[in-house]
Design a protein around this motif. Structure first.
Motif, short mmCIF file in Angstrom:
data_model
loop_
_atom_site.label_atom_id
_atom_site.label_comp_id
_atom_site.label_asym_id
_atom_site.label_seq_id
_atom_site.Cartn_x
_atom_site.Cartn_y
_atom_site.Cartn_z
N GLY A 1 -4.38 -8.65 8.61
CA GLY A 1 -4.20 -7.37 9.29
C GLY A 1 -3.41 -6.41 8.43
O GLY A 1 -3.02 -6.74 7.30
N LYS A 2 -3.17 -5.23 8.99
CA LYS A 2 -2.45 -4.20 8.25
C LYS A 2 -1.26 -3.75 9.09
O LYS A 2 -1.42 -3.57 10.30
N THR A 3 -0.11 -3.61 8.47
CA THR A 3 1.02 -3.03 9.21
C THR A 3 1.40 -1.73 8.52
O THR A 3 1.49 -1.67 7.28
N SER A 4 1.61 -0.69 9.31
CA SER A 4 1.89 0.61 8.71
C SER A 4 3.33 0.65 8.21
O SER A 4 4.19 -0.11 8.65
N GLY A 5 3.55 1.56 7.27
CA GLY A 5 4.88 1.70 6.66
C GLY A 5 5.79 2.58 7.51
O GLY A 5 5.42 3.04 8.59
N THR B 1 2.54 -13.37 14.94
CA THR B 1 3.75 -12.59 15.27
C THR B 1 4.80 -12.75 14.17
O THR B 1 5.52 -11.80 13.85
N GLU B 2 4.87 -13.95 13.61
CA GLU B 2 5.86 -14.19 12.54
C GLU B 2 5.47 -13.43 11.26
O GLU B 2 6.33 -12.85 10.59
N LEU B 3 4.17 -13.41 10.98
CA LEU B 3 3.70 -12.66 9.81
C LEU B 3 4.02 -11.17 9.96
O LEU B 3 4.48 -10.52 9.02
N LEU C 1 0.82 -1.22 0.00
CA LEU C 1 0.00 0.00 0.00
C LEU C 1 0.86 1.27 0.00
O LEU C 1 0.50 2.26 0.62
N GLY C 2 2.00 1.22 -0.69
CA GLY C 2 2.88 2.40 -0.76
C GLY C 2 3.24 2.87 0.64
O GLY C 2 3.59 2.07 1.50
N PRO C 3 3.15 4.19 0.90
CA PRO C 3 3.57 4.73 2.21
C PRO C 3 2.77 4.16 3.38
O PRO C 3 3.20 4.23 4.52
N GLU C 4 1.62 3.57 3.08
CA GLU C 4 0.80 3.03 4.18
C GLU C 4 1.17 1.61 4.59
O GLU C 4 0.55 1.03 5.48
N PHE D 1 -1.06 -4.82 3.68
CA PHE D 1 -2.11 -5.67 4.24
C PHE D 1 -1.66 -7.12 4.03
O PHE D 1 -1.17 -7.47 2.96
N TYR D 2 -1.82 -7.95 5.05
CA TYR D 2 -1.40 -9.35 4.90
C TYR D 2 -2.55 -10.29 5.25
O TYR D 2 -3.43 -9.96 6.03
N ARG D 3 -2.54 -11.45 4.63
CA ARG D 3 -3.50 -12.48 4.99
C ARG D 3 -2.85 -13.85 4.89
O ARG D 3 -2.21 -14.18 3.90
#
Ligand code: ATP
Length: 320
Positions: free
Chosen positions: A240-244, A280-282, A226-229, A232-234
Motif C-alpha cells: 500500500g501507499k502512505t501519504s507524507g 497495521t504495524e506496517l 516517494l519524497g513529499p508523497e 509505498f510499502y510491501r
C-alpha cells in the motif's frame, strides 16, 4: 547494549557556503555518509548504536569520529588508515537547488575497510545490521561488507539495506546493478527510491517492481520512498501507499536516512521480525518513518537535521 550496527562510508561533504571577500567560493565541512546518518536518527530516539568503517588518520578522520561520539554512537569499530586519506565529496548546487556530488576517493579510506576488520561479536550482539552500496563499489570494502553480512545471517540479526545508488562511483552500470542485487539477497528490510526500483527491476510500477524485489531476492519488507508523497510499502502479505506530511522544505539532505532511522526505530519498538508484520504495524512503521523523513527536510544538512522524538510525536499528532 548496542542494538543497531551500521557499516559503510564516512566522509566529508564540502557544501557551498557563500563567497569570500575576494569572490572565491567557500565550503562548509559537513560530516557525511548515509549509514552514519541513520545511526544519528536512531541515537536521537535513545537507541544504542555502533558504526563500522574506516577514515584517514588525518584532521577530517578525527573530526568525523568526534562527530559520531557527540551523537552517542559507539566508534570502537571506526578504524583509521595511515596510508589513505579520509574520503571527500564536493556538493554542487545547480540553479534549481538540485545537488550533485564529486567524490575524491581514488582511493579514499572508506573503501579500505578489510575483511579482517569486521568484528563478528559486535554484529552478533546487534538486533539490526544496516548497510548501503557505497561500501560495495570497490575492494577491499566490498568483501568486508559481505563478510559482515555473512556474520549477520549466521547470528540471525535482521538486515536493513538502503542502496543509495551513486552512479559516478561505479566503473559501470552493469557492475553497479550486479553488486547492488547481490547485497539485496541478504536484506530483510530494503529502502529504495523510485529511480533505484526502476534501475534494479526495469519496472516503473510500484506494485510490480516491489513484487520482483520480494519474490526474486526474498526481502521481507520493501519501502519505496516517494519524497513529499510519502512511501509505498510491501511485505509478503500486504502492500500500500502512505501519504507524507506537509512541511516547509529547507533542504532534503538526509531525508531518506531519517526515514530509515525512523523505520528501524519502530521495528525495534514492535520487537518482532519484519517477516511477520501485520498491516497495521506496517502502516505504523511507515507513518512514523514518513514523519521523521519530513522533519529532516525542514533543517539544513544531514546529521543536524535528524529530529528529536518530541518533534516526531508532535508531527504525528497533526495526522490524527
Ligand atoms: P535522499 O535524497 O536523502 O537520498 P531519498 O530519495 O532516499 O532521499 P525521499 O523520498 O526524498 O528519499 O525522502 C524520504 C522520505 O522523507 C519520504 O518518504 C518522505 O516520508 C519524507 N520526505 C522527503 N521529502 C519530503 C517533502 N518534501 N515533504 C514531506 N516529506 C518528505
Amino acid at each position: 547494549v548496542n542494538r543497531v550496527t551500521a557499516l559503510g562510508e564516512l566522509l566529508i561533504d564540502f557544501t557551498p557556503s557563500g563567497y569570500s571577500d575576494k569572490g572565491h567560493g567557500l565550503f562548509e565541512t559537513n560530516p557525511g555518509g548515509a549509514p552514519a546518518n541513520v545511526l544519528v536518527a536512531l541515537s536521537n530516539f535513545d537507541i544504542q548504536t555502533s558504526f563500522i568503517g574506516k577514515v584517514g588518520n588525518d584532521q577530517f578522520g578525527h573530526f568525523l569520529k568526534n562527530g559520531l561520539e557527540q551523537n552517542k554512537i559507539d566508534t570502537t569499530n571506526l578504524l583509521f588508515s595511515d596510508q589513505v586519506n579520509t574520503t571527500l565529496a564536493f556538493v554542487h548546487l545547480d540553479p534549481t537547488g538540485d545537488r550533485s556530488f564529486h567524490f575524491y576517493r581514488n582511493p579514499g579510506a572508506d573503501i579500505m575497510l578489510m575483511e579482517e576488520d569486521i568484528n563478528e561479536e559486535l554484529i552478533q550482539q546487534s538486533e539490526i545490521f544496516h548497510f548501503g552500496s557505497l561500501s560495495l563499489t570497490h575492494e577491499p570494502a566490498a568483501t568486508a561488507t559481505f563478510k559482515a553480512l555473512e556474520y549477520a545471517k549466521k547470528h540471525n540479526v535482521m538486515i536493513s539495506y538502503d542502496p543509495n545508488l551513486r552512479i559516478p562511483l561505479w566503473d559501470s552500470l552493469d557492475r553497479a546493478k550486479d553488486m547492488i542485487l547481490k547485497g539485496l539477497k541478504y536484506a530483510d528490510i530494503v529502502k529504495l527510491s523510485k529511480e533505484e526500483l526502476v534501475f534494479l527491476t526495469g519496472n516503473e510500477e510500484l506494485e510490480k517492481g516491489t513484487e520482483i524485489i520480494q519474490s526474486q531476492y526474498g526481502c521481507s519488507v520493501v519501502f519505496v520512498t516517494l519524497g513529499p508523497e510519502g512511501c509505498f510499502y510491501r511485505s509478503k502479505s500486504h502492500s500500500g501507499k502512505t501519504s507524507g506530511f506537509h512541511v516547509e522544505v529547507v533542504d532534503t539532505t538526509g531525508a531518506g536516512d531519517a526515514f530509515v532511522g525512523g523505520a528501524l526505530y519502530k521495528v525495534l519498538e514492535l520487537n518482532k521480525h519484519v517477516n511477520v508484520l501485520h498491516r497495521t504495524e506496517l502502516i505504523e512503521i511507515v507513518t512514523f518513518a514518513n514523519a521523521v523523513g519530513a522533519l529532516a527536510t525542514t533543517k539544513k544538512g544531514g546529521i543536524p537535521s535528524m529530529p528529536s522524538k518530541e518533534e516526531v510525536e508532535k508531527m504525528l499528532l497533526t495526522k490524527c
